[in-house]
Design an enzyme around this catalytic site. Structure first.
Site, PDB file in Angstrom:
ATOM      1  N   HIS A   1       5.378   5.159 -10.582  1.00 56.12           N
ATOM      2  CA  HIS A   1       6.458   5.263 -11.730  1.00 56.12           C
ATOM      3  C   HIS A   1       7.033   3.930 -11.856  1.00 56.12           C
ATOM      4  CE1 HIS A   1       5.850   9.532 -11.170  1.00 56.12           C
ATOM      5  NE2 HIS A   1       5.929   9.728 -12.124  1.00 56.12           N
TER       6      HIS A   1
ATOM      7  N   GLU B   1      17.656  11.826 -19.790  1.00 56.72           N
ATOM      8  CA  GLU B   1      18.274  11.327 -21.025  1.00 56.72           C
ATOM      9  C   GLU B   1      19.751  11.935 -20.970  1.00 56.72           C
ATOM     10  OE1 GLU B   1      15.142  12.640 -21.162  1.00 56.72           O
ATOM     11  OE2 GLU B   1      14.648  10.483 -20.757  1.00 56.72           O
TER      12      GLU B   1
HETATM   13  I1  8IG Z   1       9.326  17.100 -15.605  1.00 61.10           I
HETATM   14  O1  8IG Z   1      13.477  15.840 -19.665  1.00 61.10           O
HETATM   15  C1  8IG Z   1      10.528  16.059 -16.667  1.00 61.10           C
HETATM   16  N1  8IG Z   1      10.357  14.761 -16.845  1.00 61.10           N
HETATM   17  N2  8IG Z   1      12.637  11.458 -19.335  1.00 61.10           N
HETATM   18  N3  8IG Z   1      13.138  13.735 -19.508  1.00 61.10           N
HETATM   19  C2  8IG Z   1      12.562  12.590 -19.090  1.00 61.10           C
HETATM   20  N4  8IG Z   1      11.525  12.860 -17.991  1.00 61.10           N
HETATM   21  C3  8IG Z   1      11.274  14.247 -17.709  1.00 61.10           C
HETATM   22  C4  8IG Z   1      11.844  15.278 -18.205  1.00 61.10           C
HETATM   23  C5  8IG Z   1      12.997  14.895 -19.059  1.00 61.10           C
HETATM   24  N5  8IG Z   1      11.364  16.311 -17.641  1.00 61.10           N
END
Ligand code: 8IG
Length: 283
Positions: free
Chosen positions: A104, A203
């Protein structure tokens, strides 16, 4: 007294001088050698909740720990699988390269590490890639467990996996042809716009609201940079998201990683079957 200048040290040619494409070539060579397969046809990246699909695709021909392939790392997230599998797809002579984990952007290893899987897949012969992920939902019509085909994306990482004057067209980045094919398997699958934030924090409610105002349906921390790298590498792309949680502020309760894992587990058998059925059709 005169200062003796510090000698300039010229480093010997090292891995850091190697282009990302040469590194991908080396990785593909190791995969070919270890698997005994000189060619793979399709690549899959299995994100949160999707790892069960590998078992349904066909017969596993080879398994290689990701960390033993040049440029790959052991995964940073619990629940991701640190092996690469070569799988002969049931009912065909095509071979899938299944990347059980991804690097990532939020890991801070740089965009080359994020793009490496796509470049390696292309170097291994793949012409199509399926990018899967677990993500949060912004679209109020959807509930956790919803599978969504990615129609387009908004990359809010302020980064690109490409270097130099590499002006790549991203129209139809997520192949209409492959989305049509997925719809033959399940006509009820909705399509949506995936918004990648840098992470690793989730977020704020205000950011989720912004993502919705901008036209986003899903929020996550992967996929867009890989898709761009995949396009550069000449791969045709199918993007599929599992919405594991309502994004912050859409849900009245705070997000927890444990709940995300739990939702992924609950959906796993259903989405594994779906993905296997889609891949079977990807001639
Ligand atoms: I699984 O709510 C997962 N990955 N940015 N926001 C973000 N990444 C995520 C989320 C989420 N749920």
């Amino acid at each position: 007294m005169t200062d003796t200048p510090t000698p300039v040290r010229v480093p010997a040619a090292s891995a850091s001088d190697e282009s990302p494409f040469d590194l991908a070539r080396r990785a593909a060579d190791v995969i070919a050698e270890r698997s005994g397969l000189d060619h793979h046809d399709i690549a899959l990246v299995l994100g949160s909740g999707w790892s069960g699909a590998a078992d349904l695709l066909g017969e596993t021909v080879s398994e290689i720990p990701a960390a033993e392939v040049p440029g790959f790392f052991a995964p940073a997230v619990a629940g991701h699988v640190p092996v690469m599998r070569s799988i002969r797809i049931t009912g065909s002579d095509r071979v899938a390269l299944v990347l059980g984990s991804r690097t990532h952007f939020y890991e801070g290893k740089g965009v080359r590490a994020v793009a490496h899987g796509m470049r390696t897949a292309a170097a291994a012969g793949a012409t199509r890639v399926v990018l899967t992920n677990g993500c949060g939902g912004v679209n109020p019509e959807w509930r956790p467990g919803q599978v969504v085909l990615i129609r387009d994306h908004i990359n809010l990482t302020a980064a690109s996996p490409l270097e130099g004057a590499t002006f790549i067209d991203l129209t139809d980045l997520y192949s209409q042809r492959l989305r049509n094919l997925a719809h033959e398997v399940d006509p009820s699958l909705p399509e949506g716009v995936y918004v990648q934030f840098r992470g690793p924090h989730y977020e704020t409610p205000a950011e989720v609201h912004m993502a919705g105002v901008l036209g986003g349906d899903l929020v996550g921390m992967s996929t867009t940079l890989e898709a761009i790298a995949a396009r550069e590498a000449g791969l045709e792309i199918l993007g599929i998201s599992l919405m594991t949680n309502l994004a912050a502020g859409i849900s009245p309760t705070p997000l927890s990683h444990a709940e995300v894992i739990e939702a992924g587990k609950a959906a796993a058998p259903r989405i594994a079957r779906l993905l296997a059925n889609i891949v079977e059709r990807m001639e």
